[in-house]
Write an enzyme that holds these catalytic residues in place. Structure first.
Site, PDB file in Angstrom:
ATOM      1  N   ASP A   1      25.750  34.954  -2.763  1.00 12.91           N
ATOM      2  CA  ASP A   1      26.938  34.112  -2.616  1.00 12.91           C
ATOM      3  C   ASP A   1      27.297  33.432  -3.938  1.00 12.91           C
ATOM      4  O   ASP A   1      26.411  33.105  -4.730  1.00 12.91           O
ATOM      5  CB  ASP A   1      26.666  33.050  -1.537  1.00 12.91           C
ATOM      6  CG  ASP A   1      27.944  32.351  -1.114  1.00 12.91           C
ATOM      7  OD1 ASP A   1      29.041  32.909  -1.311  1.00 12.91           O
ATOM      8  OD2 ASP A   1      27.842  31.223  -0.590  1.00 12.91           O
TER       9      ASP A   1
ATOM     10  N   ASN B   1      33.754  38.776   6.474  1.00 16.05           N
ATOM     11  CA  ASN B   1      34.421  38.880   5.154  1.00 16.05           C
ATOM     12  C   ASN B   1      35.607  39.847   5.201  1.00 16.05           C
ATOM     13  O   ASN B   1      36.490  39.802   4.344  1.00 16.05           O
ATOM     14  CB  ASN B   1      33.466  39.413   4.070  1.00 16.05           C
ATOM     15  CG  ASN B   1      32.409  38.426   3.613  1.00 16.05           C
ATOM     16  OD1 ASN B   1      31.331  38.824   3.171  1.00 16.05           O
ATOM     17  ND2 ASN B   1      32.684  37.129   3.721  1.00 16.05           N
TER      18      ASN B   1
HETATM   19  C1  FPP Z   1      29.933  36.415  -1.852  1.00 22.28           C
HETATM   20  O1  FPP Z   1      30.542  35.616  -2.859  1.00 22.28           O
HETATM   21  C2  FPP Z   1      29.884  37.790  -2.296  1.00 22.28           C
HETATM   22  C3  FPP Z   1      30.539  38.825  -1.701  1.00 22.28           C
HETATM   23  C4  FPP Z   1      31.392  38.663  -0.509  1.00 22.28           C
HETATM   24  C5  FPP Z   1      30.455  40.186  -2.268  1.00 22.28           C
HETATM   25  C6  FPP Z   1      29.112  40.603  -2.794  1.00 22.28           C
HETATM   26  C7  FPP Z   1      29.279  41.813  -3.615  1.00 22.28           C
HETATM   27  C8  FPP Z   1      28.613  42.106  -4.751  1.00 22.28           C
HETATM   28  C9  FPP Z   1      27.518  41.283  -5.295  1.00 22.28           C
HETATM   29  C10 FPP Z   1      28.975  43.266  -5.612  1.00 22.28           C
HETATM   30  C11 FPP Z   1      29.073  44.628  -5.106  1.00 22.28           C
HETATM   31  C12 FPP Z   1      28.108  45.047  -4.094  1.00 22.28           C
HETATM   32  C13 FPP Z   1      27.696  46.324  -3.906  1.00 22.28           C
HETATM   33  C14 FPP Z   1      26.904  46.674  -2.702  1.00 22.28           C
HETATM   34  C15 FPP Z   1      27.985  47.399  -4.837  1.00 22.28           C
HETATM   35  P1  FPP Z   1      31.908  34.926  -2.538  1.00 22.28           P
HETATM   36  O2  FPP Z   1      33.008  35.834  -2.965  1.00 22.28           O
HETATM   37  O3  FPP Z   1      31.963  34.512  -1.111  1.00 22.28           O
HETATM   38  O4  FPP Z   1      31.822  33.693  -3.483  1.00 22.28           O
HETATM   39  P2  FPP Z   1      32.426  32.248  -3.238  1.00 22.28           P
HETATM   40  O5  FPP Z   1      31.690  31.665  -2.081  1.00 22.28           O
HETATM   41  O6  FPP Z   1      32.119  31.566  -4.519  1.00 22.28           O
HETATM   42  O7  FPP Z   1      33.901  32.431  -2.995  1.00 22.28           O
END
Ligand code: FPP
Length: 225
Positions: A12, A60
């Site tokens: 996250d 998500n």
């Molecule tokens: C949460 O951060 C992260 C995600 C929803 C996406 C996770 C994806 C990756 C690490 C990269 C690609 C993955 C693969 C499997 C190739 P957020 O966007 O919710 O962050 P925030 O809470 O700061 O908005």
């Protein structure tokens, strides 16, 4: 040092990491993917056998289409560039989650990646994509109901997408929040939890070492004294 056999990571903070740098959220996800590859390789090199990564929750999927399209492109890039590396390292790929919620080619790439790496014996990299623990549990309950007989915990566990895997020993969540967000609710009954205030793109291999050291200092009692 006692090492967890299975670590799970809630990755996250990509969006906040990017925002702080005045970058688009997609830049945070891109950096997150680099970190994810490095952290999982580091964990396998240390001797961890299973690494489960929460890449996209079922919830998500209601994010703006533009952000989702960016994430789907990253997943495609990941499969194109990394399945060969996993194969060489003897790591099996497994994808859990509801692939019917995703573009069909991502489901196909997941299956191809799983098949290509199925013989890997050194460990497993588990990607949770379109995953929701309550959805997983309800689907298992419905299968059980169709089977028409009462089940033990072990039998029920075999109906989950993590069938055959040990439960996570250590769950790491980056990004400051302290919640499970519908991740592996059944499997984490006795998992040790580790929360980091760092945003995922800033969570280094040395930070993982600190989480592993914290785990090594825990006393796991499983409800006993
Ligand atoms: C949460 O951060 C992260 C995600 C929803 C996406 C996770 C994806 C990756 C690490 C990269 C690609 C993955 C693969 C499997 C190739 P957020 O966007 O919710 O962050 P925030 O809470 O700061 O908005």
């Amino acid at each position: 040092m006692e090492l967890p056999r299975h670590i799970a990571i809630i990755m996250d903070g990509n969006g906040r990491w990017a925002k702080k740098r005045l970058l688009p959220r997609s830049a945070g996800h891109r950096e997150g993917m680099k970190r994810m590859i490095s952290l999982s390789e580091h964990a396998f090199d240390m001797g961890v056998e299973y690494v489960t990564l929460y890449a996209l929750s079922a919830e998500n999927l209601s994010r703006p289409q533009e952000e989702l399209d960016g994430l789907f492109s990253l997943f495609r890039k990941y499969f194109a560039e990394n399945v060969g590396r996993l194969l060489k390292k003897g790591i099996r790929l497994k994808v859990i989650g509801d692939l019917s919620l995703l573009p069909p080619d991502i489901g196909a790439l997941s299956k191809e990646g799983e098949e290509a790496t199925a013989a890997g014996e050194r460990g497993a990299l588990v990607l949770a994509i379109g995953y929701g623990a309550r959805q997983e549990i309800v689907s298992a309950v419905n299968q059980a109901v169709r089977g028409g007989k009462e089940l033990s915990q072990e039998e029920f566990g075999r109906l989950l997408s993590t069938a055959g895997m040990p439960d996570p020993d250590l769950l790491i969540r980056t990004g400051k929040e302290k919640r499970l967000s519908n991740f592996l609710l059944w499997q984490c009954a006795y998992t040790e939890l580790y929360f980091s205030d760092k945003m995922f793109p800033a969570f280094t291999n040395a930070d993982l070492d600190r989480a592993l050291a914290s785990y090594a200092g825990r006393e796991r009692r499983y409800g006993k004294i």
